[in-house]
Every structure is written in C-alpha cells, then in structure tokens.
Design a protein around this motif. Structure first.
Motif, PDB file in Angstrom:
ATOM      1  N   UNK A 552       8.529  -9.081  -5.552  1.00 21.61           N
ATOM      2  CA  UNK A 552       8.295  -9.098  -4.103  1.00 21.61           C
ATOM      3  C   UNK A 552       6.890  -8.636  -3.777  1.00 21.61           C
ATOM      4  N   UNK A 553       6.413  -7.631  -4.501  1.00 19.35           N
ATOM      5  CA  UNK A 553       5.076  -7.105  -4.238  1.00 19.35           C
ATOM      6  C   UNK A 553       4.005  -8.155  -4.505  1.00 19.35           C
ATOM      7  N   UNK A 554       4.174  -8.911  -5.568  1.00 15.53           N
ATOM      8  CA  UNK A 554       3.217  -9.982  -5.860  1.00 15.53           C
ATOM      9  C   UNK A 554       3.203 -11.013  -4.743  1.00 15.53           C
ATOM     10  N   UNK A 555       4.381 -11.316  -4.201  1.00 14.54           N
ATOM     11  CA  UNK A 555       4.462 -12.295  -3.117  1.00 14.54           C
ATOM     12  C   UNK A 555       3.890 -11.729  -1.819  1.00 14.54           C
ATOM     13  N   UNK A 556       4.202 -10.451  -1.539  1.00  9.47           N
ATOM     14  CA  UNK A 556       3.675  -9.827  -0.324  1.00  9.47           C
ATOM     15  C   UNK A 556       2.158  -9.746  -0.349  1.00  9.47           C
ATOM     16  N   UNK A 557       1.607  -9.498  -1.527  1.00 10.12           N
ATOM     17  CA  UNK A 557       0.159  -9.343  -1.646  1.00 10.12           C
ATOM     18  C   UNK A 557      -0.584 -10.608  -1.228  1.00 10.12           C
ATOM     19  N   UNK A 558       0.054 -11.762  -1.391  1.00  6.12           N
ATOM     20  CA  UNK A 558      -0.586 -13.001  -0.985  1.00  6.12           C
ATOM     21  C   UNK A 558      -0.339 -13.364   0.464  1.00  6.12           C
ATOM     22  N   UNK A 559       0.523 -12.621   1.155  1.00  2.98           N
ATOM     23  CA  UNK A 559       0.877 -12.939   2.544  1.00  2.98           C
ATOM     24  C   UNK A 559       0.312 -11.920   3.530  1.00  2.98           C
ATOM     25  N   UNK A 560       0.444 -10.657   3.211  1.00  2.00           N
ATOM     26  CA  UNK A 560       0.112  -9.606   4.174  1.00  2.00           C
ATOM     27  C   UNK A 560      -1.393  -9.299   4.153  1.00  2.00           C
ATOM     28  N   UNK A 561      -1.927  -9.037   5.324  1.00  2.00           N
ATOM     29  CA  UNK A 561      -3.305  -8.598   5.455  1.00  2.00           C
ATOM     30  C   UNK A 561      -3.359  -7.078   5.365  1.00  2.00           C
ATOM     31  N   UNK A 562      -4.480  -6.571   4.871  1.00  2.00           N
ATOM     32  CA  UNK A 562      -4.618  -5.141   4.632  1.00  2.00           C
ATOM     33  C   UNK A 562      -5.768  -4.574   5.462  1.00  2.00           C
ATOM     34  N   UNK A 563      -5.512  -3.412   6.068  1.00  2.00           N
ATOM     35  CA  UNK A 563      -6.545  -2.651   6.761  1.00  2.00           C
ATOM     36  C   UNK A 563      -6.634  -1.306   6.062  1.00  2.00           C
TER      37      UNK A 563
END
Length: 792
Positions: A552-563
C-alpha cells in the motif's frame, strides 16, 4: 429545536435512573487485600493494608504491598470488570506446566483446580479485542510489550507496580470508551412516535435513550474521579491510546512460589540464572518461573520488556553476560537513550528512612556489566540475543518437574530480539510502606503522592508508549480535533472518511489556514510533514485505520502529494523530559508541528473529499555504530543492530512472523487521515468528527456523537448545533417548565412503556448536561456535528 424535541429531552432526564448502586465508579476501585493470604503475612498486617487503602478511597489511594492473594484477587477483578480489554490466564493451564510448591502453598488458588498443589503463574494480557478482533490483521500487527514483576520472590516493589499500572491503564481506557455508540438518533422522532402509538419501536428507543444517558453519567463521574487524582483529559486520552494500540502482557509474579514464601529462589534455584544463554552447561529451565517466561516469549514477539528487581537502584541493559564483559552491544545507541529516558520519566525519589535519604536521585543507568554485575543464564541477555547469537545459546535439558522438551529452548530467528531492561527499584528489597506513594497526581514526580510504586508505574507507561511511533492530527484553523483513538470501537473500513472530517470553504484571499500534528512514541524526528490526495484516488485496500502495508505504501507514494516541514525540531517529549523545548506540548504529549494547507484547498474543487495524513521519520540515529557514540569501549559482535525495536523504525525490509504475530519494519509512520470536505466560499468551517463534551478545561470531556449525513446536497448550516446563548436560554427554560413538563410527559411515557414492564426511576436533572461545548483549551465554542458510530 422544535418544542416536541425539547420536551422529549426533558423526558429522558426524568426517566434517567441513577446507576450508582449497580456498578462502582471506574475511578474508585478499591483493591481488596484478603487477610492471611501469605505464610509471611499476619492478620494485623493484612488489616493495615486494607486500612491504608480505605483511608484514601475518596480521591486517592495510598499504595500498599499486594501479597500473593491480593495480586490474584486484583487480576481477577480487572478481568471481570473489563472483559473486552483483559484476558487472565495461568501458565499451568495454558502451557501445561506444573505448579511449583506443595499443598501448603497458595491455597487460595485452589478455585481453578482444587486437586493441583502449588502456586500458579497468573498473567494478564491487555488488548482491545473490539478494535482488534482476535485473528484480524490489526491484531496480528499490534506491537507487544512485557512486564515481569518478580523473578526474585523477596523483591516486592515490582509485582504491585505492574498491577497498579494495569489498573490505571484500564480505568482510563474504560472511562474514555463511554458513552458507547450513538445517542438517540432523533429525540424528535422518538417523541413523535410515542404520540402515534408505535409502541414497540418507541419502547426500544426510550430504553436505548435511557441506557445511553446512564453511560453519560458514568462517564461524567469517572472523568471527575480521574481528574481529582491528577489524571487530566490529556493523560486519560494518552492511557486509552496505549491500551487500544498495543498488546501488554503482565506477569506480576514469575516466581510465584518464591513470592508467596518471600524467598529469592524457587525451591533453592535462582530463576535469573536459569535461561539458556551464556551457560556453561545445559542445566537451565529448571524452574517453573523460567519456563513460564520462556513460554510467553515463544508465543509473542515482544519488542520491549521490563523485569523488576530490588537491592540497589539501577536501570540496566545489555550486555550483562560474562562473555561480553568488556563490550557494548550492537544496539547500544538506542539502549542508552531509552534507559536515560526511563530514568528521567520515572523521576527522582528520596527514601527518607535510609542512610543518605535526603538526597533525591534519578535511577542510574548503563549496561548491566558496567552498572550491576555479569551473570550466566540471565533473563535480560537471553531475551535480547538468543534468536541471533546462536554461538552462546544452548538447548536446555533439565530434570526437574519431569523434564522439559528440548525443542522449547531451540528458538526461531524472531522470538528473542527484545530490549529487556533490568529495573533495580530500591536499595531495600522491601521498602517501608510509607515510601510507596499513592495514586494522587501520579504523573508529577514532585507531588506528595510520589514513591517507589508511583515512579515505576510511570516508567512502565513510558515503555508501553515508545514501543511504536505514532502521529495524530490535532487542529485545523481554530478547530481542535479530538484524539482519533477511542477504545472498544470498530476501526475497520473507511470510517475515517466520515468520522474525522472538517467542512472547509474554498479560501479567497484569506490568511493561512494552519494544520497542526504531534509525534509520539519516539525520541528524535528526522523528517515530518503532511501528505494528501483525494479519497477517490486512493486504493480501496487503504482505509486509514492502521499503518499502510509495504504494498500500500508503494502505491500511496505514487498518488499522494507531500508537503515537508521546512525545519522540524528533532527533539520529542521523551528526549526533553525535564528540559524546555519550544515545540513540546504538554497538552499533546509530544512535539507539535504546523503547516499551512491553503495550497491543498486551492488545488481541489468544491465537493472533493481530501485525505490528509501527517507523516514522520524517527530515531534513525539508532542504527549508528556504538563506536560513534562511545569511544571508550568496543562493541561485539561487530554487526548492525539486531533488536526488533531499532529495525522496525529504520529498516523497511525487516519482517518476521511467529505464532500468528507479525513484525514489519518501516521508515515512515502515518497518522490516521483527516478528511477535508471542500465547500463553497463563505461556508462556516466546522468539524464532523466525534466531539468532546467539555464542562471545563480538560475536565469531564465526554464524547457526544450525533448522527449526520455528509451527502453533497446537504446544506452546510445543517451541521451547526446550538450556540452558547441558546443553550443558556434552554437551561433557564428547563428550570421554569420542568414541573409542568413532567406532568404532561409522564402520562405519555407511562401509556406506552408500562405494558413493557420497564420501570424508570426518577432522577434529578443533571445540570452539567446543559453547559456549552468547548475544546480542551476552554477558549473556543464548538457545536455538535455528525459522525458515524464507529471510530477511525
């Protein structure tokens, strides 16, 4: 509010029954110490114990030593009162072990097995079985800790300290969990149905309403009781979080026979020389005490453990084996920092009845070889290294008690990688009873309630906290977000999307809207910030109720933006105890970080639901070589850190599974998500989560969830409840109209409830129920908003 809804509210107050006679207030449990429960205790001593408890029963309770029967009774009481949070078992029935002793020992223990002589080894497991049902993925991944009260039977502080720790945790968690579920979904509907002769539905709703109101009053009482003892709202919420996010195994008397007889050994054998590590022969596991501990470790993956002793004051960590007398362990960096944290949080204490007593000292800390003395077959080094230092681990071949299977001391590579720290509680093995402390203001080491029990309860709580890092979003704009961990609640599915949400308008040339979050369970923050994405874009497998899996983390990393936070202060609450740090919040038990979210709002459209998570990377220095922190000693073996605790937060590839328990490493830790519901400009920003009903700053804050619909066509104003002035007017109206309303409503209620043979006793109106809603700081009015019944 319509008049029929108002009258129905009065009817619930009139129907409410005082339940004081049915269950005691959770904050006022009195541990009963039966007389004559040990061969070393007289009736007069037992009476002194009981009197000591009763003298402080109103607001606080003086700690008194629990003898063997007292511990047995206390654990049974906890298991009976909190069945959803506690499981009580003994090693004899669970692991098919013999009981040490004769028919003259522990005779009180014959209830469970009248024909079995000796002393049973009882242990408590604290875990939230509703939030984490047995066998569920979240239950398998719960971080585990272990508390051992007495390996040496004549060292008496530990057993009482760990039982008191369990009592405090469970009182707080049970109090925080109520009232459960939703209040009556519509008081107006209830009243209308009553007048329309819908007998069955109405009776059930009125009964449910009355039951929920009873829970509300119990919640008021237990919060007030805890508050009087110095356990404010923030501490109560913290303790509740620990209960519902960890698995805590407590073995008060590992050496059950020795504790009953008040002797160091079990049948002449020292249990703390009875473990298969750095032994010269295979004569180990000769005692039931060692076998009980061995069985518990075999069935769990403990990351942290404390073993309580006495005879000096010290916090000792590995190494303590003679083989490594001149060396540090590969995990020394983390061990040294944690031991220092334990010492600081336990606090100082002066033993005024001993030599040099007026000098207040923290616990000294260091490796056992440096601070205490080396031993062969010690429990501490065995628990730390027997799964990986195979050169010094040997199978046991004991002959006592008919022998013990050799395969039970042949370990897999997961079981024994625990930081198992030795706590030498006091110079005296049995300190004077007036040095034990009390339940009063237990979190303040400078209070009059401080003592040997108090400081070791604090130390135990810190161990439970730091077993796993955690984050929590605390506020957005001027809205304080209540803690997202509520015990005994369903946390599965995407409940966060509705239960922890804020309606927020599109911003037009306004000041920054600030989001704040805290980081706990760690010592140093390397990086932190927020991540966000539309809920619709996130994988369906991710629900926010637990840490994401590696996939899930690998998938989230490609979807979510980071601040990313621009300049995080690395210090946390545990690394700054006793110091002043600008970002350390006493309210939130951790450092608080902030970030504007205007960009997030601007990027999305009206109607979007945005999942916002805070994240952190913590304690990366724990992987450093011990030589980089200490130049005076080498370390051995010269390999990277081997403990679960270090690798779980520094190595994403670290994975172990044993006996249905799972250890998964990660570098990034996440909070539960906060949902932003974007609405039209001018909408009043309001939260839709489960709110807290506050009577005062951090006093009697009761969760009062109200059903709501977050559908797109629902108007924003429908989320708003009563203002403060309206509440005041209604309170005045109650005092003027209650008598006349009672005559009218009682007729209506009696007509439809009497035939169900449900008798309601009249109770006085709880004036506190009409006070305003405010946040924990007491400076902001809040209204009632919607939630789902389950919790994130």
């Amino acid at each position: 509010m319509k008049i029929n809804g108002f009258l129905s509210f009065l009817s619930l107050a009139i129907l409410f029954r005082d339940v004081e006679s049915k269950r005691p207030s959770l904050g006022k449990r009195r541990m009963q110490i039966p007389q004559g429960s040990s061969s070393s205790s007289s009736s007069s001593q037992a009476q002194e114990q009981q009197d000591e408890i009763l003298r402080g029963a109103d607001d606080f309770r003086n700690y008194a030593y629990l003898d063997s029967r007292g511990i047995y009774e206390a654990m049974n009481a906890l298991a009976s009162e909190f069945p959803d949070l506690v499981t009580l078992k003994n090693a004899q029935e669970e692991f098919d072990l013999d009981a040490a002793g004769t028919d003259d020992d522990c005779r009180f223990d014959r209830k469970t097995n009248p024909v079995s002589p000796g002393c049973k080894n009882w242990y408590l497991t604290i875990e939230d079985k509703i939030s984490h049902p047995p066998g569920s993925s979240t239950a398998k991944n719960l971080p585990e800790v272990f508390l051992s009260g007495s390996v040496h039977g004549n060292e008496r502080v530990g057993p009482t300290a760990v039982v008191e720790t369990a009592t405090l945790l469970l009182d707080a968690a049970a109090c925080e969990a109520i009232p459960r579920g939703l209040p009556p979904s519509s008081i107006e509907t209830t009243f209308t149905q009553t007048t329309n002769n819908n007998d069955n539905t109405t009776s059930e709703q009125l009964i449910a309403a009355s039951e929920w109101s009873k829970q509300l009053q119990i919640a008021h009482r237990c919060r007030e009781d805890l508050e009087r003892k110095g356990i404010t709202g923030r501490y109560r919420k913290w303790l509740a979080r620990l209960v519902t996010t960890r698995r805590i195994v407590i073995l008060p008397t590992a050496n059950a026979l020795g504790y009953f007889r008040n002797t160091r050994e079990e049948n002449g054998i020292d249990p703390n020389r009875d473990f298969p590590y750095d032994q010269k022969d295979s004569k180990c596991m000769q005692t039931i005490a060692a076998r009980t501990i061995n069985e518990l470790y075999r069935t769990h993956i403990f990351q942290l453990s404390l073993t309580f002793h006495a005879g000096m004051k010290a916090i000792g960590y590995e190494w303590g084996a003679p083989t490594y007398r001149k060396y540090l362990s590969p995990d020394d960096v983390a061990q040294a920092q944690i031991a220092e944290g334990y010492s600081r949080y336990a606090g100082t204490y002066a033993s005024y009845n001993s030599v040099g007593s007026n000098k207040k000292n923290y616990y000294p800390f260091g490796s056992m070889n440096e601070l205490v003395y080396p031993v062969n077959g010690g429990m501490e080094d065995w628990a730390y290294a027997a799964s990986w230092d195979l050169e010094h681990t040997y199978p046991c071949k004991p002959t006592t008690f008919g022998g013990y299977p050799e395969e039970k001391t042949t370990y897999n590579n997961a079981t024994l990688r625990t930081f198992n720290m030795l706590i030498e509680t006091s110079d005296n093995k049995v300190p004077y009873k007036n040095e034990l402390g009390s339940t009063l203001d237990i979190f303040n080491p400078h209070s009059t309630g401080n003592g040997h029990i108090s400081r070791n309860v604090r130390l135990s709580l810190m161990e439970i906290d730091i077993v796993e890092p955690y984050l929590s979003i605390k506020s957005i704009g001027n809205i304080y977000i209540q803690d997202d961990i509520v015990p005994s609640s369903n946390r599965t599915g995407r409940n966060c999307m509705n239960t922890k949400a804020v309606v927020i308008p599109k911003i037009e040339n306004e000041d920054d809207t600030i989001l704040q979050w805290s980081v706990g369970g760690a010592f140093q923050v390397s990086e932190t910030g927020i991540m966000y994405a539309k809920w619709d874009d996130l994988p369906l497998s991710y629900d926010g109720s637990s840490q994401p899996s590696k996939e899930e983390l690998e998938e989230l990393d490609g979807i979510m933006k980071k601040v990313r936070h621009s300049n995080p202060d690395p210090e946390t609450y545990w690394s700054t105890i006793g110091n002043v740090a600008s970002n350390i919040s006493e309210i939130f038990m951790g450092p608080v970080f902030s970030s504007p979210i205007n960009q997030i709002i601007d990027e999305h459209d009206i109607g979007d639901r945005i999942a916002v998570l805070s994240y952190a990377i913590v304690d990366q220095s724990w992987r450093d070589s011990p030589s980089s922190h200490r130049s005076d000693m080498d370390y051995s073996p010269e390999i990277p850190p081997q403990s679960h605790l270090v690798n779980v937060r520094t190595d994403p590839e670290w994975y172990f599974e044993s006996n249905g328990k799972v250890i998964q490493g990660r570098k990034i830790w996440f909070s539960s998500p906060l949902t932003l519901v974007i609405r039209e400009p001018g909408t009043i920003m309001a939260q839709t989560e489960r709110l807290t009903f506050n009577l005062h700053v951090e006093k009697t804050d009761i969760f009062v969830p109200v059903h709501d619909d977050l559908s797109e066509n629902k108007t924003e104003n429908s989320h708003l409840g009563l203002s403060f002035s309206q509440l005041v007017l209604y309170a005045l109206s109650i005092s003027l109209t209650i008598f006349g309303s009672y005559l009218l409503i009682s007729k209506c209620v009696n007509r439809y409830v009497h035939h169900k043979e449900v008798e309601y006793e009249e109770s006085p109106q709880d004036e506190d129920e009409d006070k305003s809603y405010s946040d924990d700081d007491g400076d902001q009015e809040l209204s009632k908003f919607s939630i789902d019944e389950s919790e994130c």
